[in-house]
Scaffold this active site. Structure first.
Site, PDB file in Angstrom:
ATOM      1  N   HIS A 177       1.835  10.868   2.355  1.00  0.00           N
ATOM      2  CA  HIS A 177       0.590  11.509   2.615  1.00  0.00           C
ATOM      3  C   HIS A 177       0.305  12.481   3.615  1.00  0.00           C
ATOM      4  CE1 HIS A 177      -0.379   8.896  -0.981  1.00  0.00           C
ATOM      5  NE2 HIS A 177      -1.885   9.437  -1.304  1.00  0.00           N
ATOM      6  N   HIS A 231      -0.348   2.276   6.312  1.00  0.00           N
ATOM      7  CA  HIS A 231       0.820   3.466   7.285  1.00  0.00           C
ATOM      8  C   HIS A 231       0.941   2.612   8.450  1.00  0.00           C
ATOM      9  CE1 HIS A 231       3.303   5.698   4.971  1.00  0.00           C
ATOM     10  NE2 HIS A 231       2.446   6.172   4.484  1.00  0.00           N
TER      11      HIS A 231
END
Length: 307
Positions: A177, A231
């Protein structure tokens, strides 16, 4: 900003096919990158060893995405594309439109390929890996056998979750992303800095705000990945650095640096002027700009001396 078109426009209808033909091999390479990107998402990533004592940092809640996967291309590709189109309808410069789109796509696709290749090779577990691997909350590990390093008897996890969810759990580093967002919006920041002449030494801070806005959006995308526990912060930092670096290389491949006197247009436009016989006029204009700038500096810094 100079009037880059003078008296004649170079539109998609009049010059679009010719410009695209010159870069037909680049478009073929883009298609190849798409195929590679699809393949990297299909293959199984490396399964990094996850022992029982490592689960302490991998027990974050399994949440959805604040920014879903389908929204990333909208942010990183569609948004810059709309801005390129707006500029095209104002200036009718197909050279700028073509090279902006080509550079943007290269920036995003190269970033995507490198990101997913690293993801598959590293196989770092996500912060929510525990719940991906053990959705029932009951951990299980292969028994450790001294002197045997085989994966299924070394104390590694025995996952009982859904295979696709587990597979995605081994793709933490780096953040896709974030890298995609910084690749697309980082390219847009370079593009805008050239168009507004951000580094013209006139000190207009508003121009810097225009440049920083896309980078802020990309940064917020990265922050959301940590907030969603998809993450680790290192993944986001690496993704942002990767996307920004590739965006910079791709932009400078097609456009001069924003601080250059010709930083408002693509290399191909000035090459076209030179080949069409108007290059001398462009060069003369550049010399005049340089002379004016030098005169301004002299008037500011050279003080009159009185005997």
């Amino acid at each position: 900003m100079p009037d880059i078109l003078g008296g004649g426009a170079h539109t998609v209808r009049s010059h679009g096919v010719a410009v695209a033909k010159i870069h037909k091999h680049d478009w073929l390479i883009l298609l190849l990158l798409v195929v590679i990107e699809i393949g990297l998402n299909i293959i199984e990533p490396f399964h990094h060893f996850v022992g029982e004592e490592m689960m302490t940092d991998l027990k974050y809640p399994l949440k959805g995405n604040t920014i879903p996967f389908w929204a990333v291309p909208i942010i990183a590709i569609l948004l810059p594309f709309v801005i390129f189109l707006i500029y095209y309808f104002i200036k009718k410069d197909v050279y700028d439109l073509h090279h902006a789109i080509l550079g943007l796509l290269f920036s995003v696709l190269i970033t995507g390929v490198i990101t997913d290749a690293i993801k598959d090779a590293v196989g770092r577990p996500r912060p929510d890996f525990f719940w991906r691997c053990f959705p029932d909350g009951k951990p299980a590990f292969y028994p450790t056998i001294a002197g045997n390093s085989t994966a299924n008897v070394s104390g590694d996890v025995m996952c009982s979750g859904i295979n696709s969810v587990i597979k995605e759990g081994y793709k933490s580093f780096p953040s896709g992303h974030t890298s995609w967002s910084f690749a697309g919006l980082g390219f847009l920041a370079w593009y805008l800095s050239g168009k507004v002449r951000a580094f013209d030494r006139r000190g207009h801070v508003a121009k810097l705000c225009i440049i920083f806005l896309p980078l802020l959006v990309a940064a917020l995308v990265g922050v959301s990945r940590v907030d969603d526990y998809w993450h680790h912060w290192q993944d986001v930092f690496a993704g942002g650095l990767l996307g920004t670096t590739i965006a910079s290389f791709c932009y400078l491949q097609f456009f001069p640096p924003p601080y250059d006197i010709d930083g408002w247009g693509p290399h191909a436009y000035f090459q076209m002027l030179a080949e069409s016989g108007n290059g001398n006029q462009s060069s003369a204009t550049n010399v005049n700009h340089a002379n004016v700038h030098q005169s301004e500096l002299q008037s500011i810094y050279i003080q009159p001396q009185h005997g």
